[in-house]
Design an enzyme around this catalytic site. Structure first.
Site, PDB file in Angstrom:
ATOM      1  CG  ASP A  82       0.492  -2.061   6.044  1.00  0.00           C
ATOM      2  OD1 ASP A  82      -0.510  -2.213   6.845  1.00  0.00           O
ATOM      3  OD2 ASP A  82       0.549  -1.614   4.951  1.00  0.00           O
ATOM      4  CD  GLN A 131      -6.533  -4.630   4.487  1.00  0.00           C
ATOM      5  OE1 GLN A 131      -7.679  -5.071   4.802  1.00  0.00           O
ATOM      6  NE2 GLN A 131      -7.101  -3.327   4.098  1.00  0.00           N
ATOM      7  CG  HIS A 151      -1.848   0.935   1.436  1.00  0.00           C
ATOM      8  ND1 HIS A 151      -1.586   2.272   1.720  1.00  0.00           N
ATOM      9  CD2 HIS A 151      -3.288   1.075   1.321  1.00  0.00           C
ATOM     10  CE1 HIS A 151      -2.669   2.827   1.802  1.00  0.00           C
ATOM     11  NE2 HIS A 151      -3.765   2.300   1.488  1.00  0.00           N
ATOM     12  CE  LYS A 183      -7.137   0.086   6.654  1.00  0.00           C
ATOM     13  NZ  LYS A 183      -7.992   0.397   5.468  1.00  0.00           N
ATOM     14  CB  CYS A 215      -3.488   3.123  -1.475  1.00  0.00           C
ATOM     15  SG  CYS A 215      -4.697   4.677  -1.113  1.00  0.00           S
TER      16      CYS A 215
END
Ligand code: PMP
Length: 437
Positions: A228, A231, A150, A254, A393
Site C-alpha cells: 500500500d 502514503q 489502513h 494524495k 481508518c
C-alpha cells in the site's frame, strides 16, 4: 503485449506526458514552500480570517493551478472517449490517457503495461485481493498483513479470506510503532504466507517500513508482496524494481492529482495471473453470446470508460513533482517532521505516537491530555489550521494504541516551519480553553 508506444500529443494539452522531463538528478535542491504556495490557488484563500495552514495532505493533497488547468484543458480541447475512436479528438484523448500511463511507469521505474488505472488505492487493493489472491490461493493458505494497516489494506483481505477459507494474520508492532521484525520472520517461517500485504508508510504512525528488505524476505519465503503506497509514493522516491514488490497501489489525489484516479502497479507475470473484477466494454478480446476472453493487461482490468481527464491531469502532477525532485520532497518533509517533533514534544500533556523522526515520514499523530481530538481540530480550524481527528481508518491500530481517536498533522511540499508554529500555537490555545477546564 509490448509496452505501448508513446503516441504524439496535441500541443494544446498542457504538460504533455512525454519522456521524463525531470531534470537530471543534481544535488538535492531545497524546496521553498512560500514560493510553491503561490502555485496552489486554494492556499491563497483565508480560513476564518487567517492564512490557511493545510496540514491534512495525508487525507488529500491540494492541487497546483497547472493540474487544475490540465483537467479543464482536456475538456476544452480534446474531450472524447479513448481507444477505438477514428477521429481526431478520440486520438488525442487516447494519446493523453496512454501517455499518462507511460508517465506513471517512468515515475516508478516500471513498464507501461504494468500500470493499471483504478479509482484509487482502495480499488487497486480490492483488485489484487479478489482478482489475484481470490483465484490463486487455496483453503488453508495464509495472508499476512500488519497491525498498522489502513482499512483499505485490511478489510479486502478479511473478505477474501472469509470467502476462500484462508487464514489472516497480522505482524505486531514494537513499542515505538515499528514492525516487529523478529515476529515478521517467525510468521514467515511458521505460516509460509502466500501473500504479504503491508503499508510502505503508515498514515497514522508515520512509520516508513523497510519494504525492500521485507519484500526480499517475504519473496524468499514464497509470498507475493503487495504494498500500500498511498502514503509513500507521494512523498518518497519509489522505484518498483529496487523495492522488489509484486504489487504497489496508490492514489493520484494524495500527490497533487485529481480525485477518482489511482494506480495499481503489477509485475507483469502477476498481472498475467490476475482475473478482472469488473467486466464489460474495453477489457475483452473476443465476445460470444455465452462466453468471452480477456484483453491483455493492463486493459483487462480497465472495464468501461476510464477517468481520462483525470489521467491527463495526473501526468501534469507527476511532472510538477519530478521538477521538484522526489529526493527534495522527502528531504523537505524529513526536516519539517524533525522540527515539528521537537516543538510538539515540548507541549505539556501531549503524547506523540510512532517512532523517532529518523524512521518516519511527514505524518505526526498525537493526543493532548484532557482535550478530545475532535475539539482540538475544531479549535485549530478556528485559527485557520486544518488537521484531521479520528481513527484515520485504522481502528485495530488505535485499539492497540489504547485510544479511540488521535489528532493528525501531515505535511507536503507547501508546508513550512511557520505552519508548524501555527499548529503549536493552536494546540496551546486549545489546551488553555479546554484541558481539564
Ligand atoms: N492506504 C493508506 C495508507 C491511506 O492513507 C489511504 C487514504 N487515507 C488509503 C489506503 C485509501 O486511499 P483511497 O481513499 O484514495 O482509496
Amino acid at each position: 503485449m509490448s509496452p505501448s508506444p508513446r503516441p504524439p500529443l496535441d500541443p494544446g494539452i498542457p504538460s504533455p506526458p512525454g519522456p521524463d522531463p525531470s531534470p537530471a538528478p543534481s544535488p538535492t535542491r531545497a524546496l521553498d514552500p512560500a514560493v510553491l504556495r503561490r502555485d496552489f490557488p486554494i492556499l491563497q484563500r483565508p480560513v476564518h480570517g487567517r492564512r490557511l495552514v493545510y496540514l491534512d495532505s495525508a487525507a488529500t493533497s491540494q492541487k497546483p493551478a497547472a493540474v487544475i488547468e490540465a483537467l479543464a484543458a482536456f475538456y476544452q480541447r480534446s474531450n472524447a472517449n479513448v481507444h477505438r475512436g477514428i477521429h481526431t479528438l478520440a486520438e488525442e484523448a487516447t494519446a493523453a490517457y496512454e501517455g499518462a500511463r507511460a508517465r506513471v511507469a517512468a515515475f516508478l521505474g516500471a513498464r507501461d503495461d504494468e500500470i493499471v488505472f483504478t479509482r484509487g488505492t482502495t480499488e487497486a487493493l480490492n483488485l489484487v485481493a479478489w482478482g489475484w489472491a481470490g483465484h490463486r490461493l487455496r483453503p488453508g493458505d495464509t495472508i499476512l498483513v500488519t497491525l498498522m494497516e489502513h482499512h483499505s489494506n485490511l478489510v479486502p483481505w478479511q473478505q477474501v479470506a472469509a470467502r476462500g477459507g484462508f487464514h489472516l494474520r497480522a505482524v505486531p508492532l514494537t513499542a515505538d510503532g515499528r514492525l516487529d521484525r523478529d515476529a515478521f520472520s517467525r510468521l514467515l517461517a511458521d505460516h509460509r504466507p502466500r501473500v504479504v500485504a503491508l503499508a510502505h508508510m503508515s498514515n497514522v504512525l508515520g512509520t516508513i517500513n523497510p519494504v525492500a528488505e521485507l519484500a526480499r524476505q517475504a519473496r524468499e519465503a514464497g509470498a507475493v508482496v503487495v504494498v500500500d503506497g498511498a502514503q509513500s509514493v507521494p512523498h518518497l522516491p519509489v522505484d518498483v524494481r529496487r523495492l522488489g514488490v509484486d504489487f504497489l497501489a496508490f492514489s493520484a489525489h494524495k500527490m497533487l492529482g485529481p480525485t477518482g484516479l489511482g494506480v495499481l502497479y503489477g509485475r507483469r507475470e502477476r498481472l498475467e495471473e490476475m482475473e478482472p473484477l469488473l467486466t464489460g466494454g474495453g477489457m475483452i478480446r473476443h465476445v460470444e453470446l455465452q462466453r468471452s476472453t480477456w484483453a491483455d493487461p493492463p486493459h483487462r482490468f480497465e472495464a468501461g470508460t476510464p477517468p481520462i481527464a483525470e489521467a491527463a491531469a495526473f501526468a501534469c502532477a507527476l511532472d510538477y513533482l519530478a521538477r521538484l525532485g522526489m529526493d527534495a520532497v522527502a528531504a523537505h518533509e524529513r526536516d519539517l517532521v524533525r522540527y515539528a517533533w521537537e516543538r510538539l514534544r515540548q507541549v505539556k500533556g501531549l503524547t506523540l505516537y510512532g517512532p523517532e523522526p529518523e524512521h518516519r515520514g511527514g505524518v505526526i499523530s498525537f493526543t493532548v491530555a484532557g482535550v478530545h481530538p475532535h475539539d482540538l481540530a475544531q479549535v485549530l480550524d478556528g485559527e485557520g489550521v486544518a488537521i484531521r481527528a479520528g481513527h484515520h481508518c485504522t481502528q485495530p491500530l488505535h485499539r492497540h494504541l489504547g485510544v479511540v481517536a488521535t489528532a493528525r498533522a501531515s505535511f507536503y511540499v507547501y508546508n513550512d516551519r511557520d505552519d508548524v508554529d501555527r499548529l503549536v500555537e493552536g494546540i496551546e490555545r486549545a489546551r488553555r480553553l479546554l484541558a481539564d477546564a
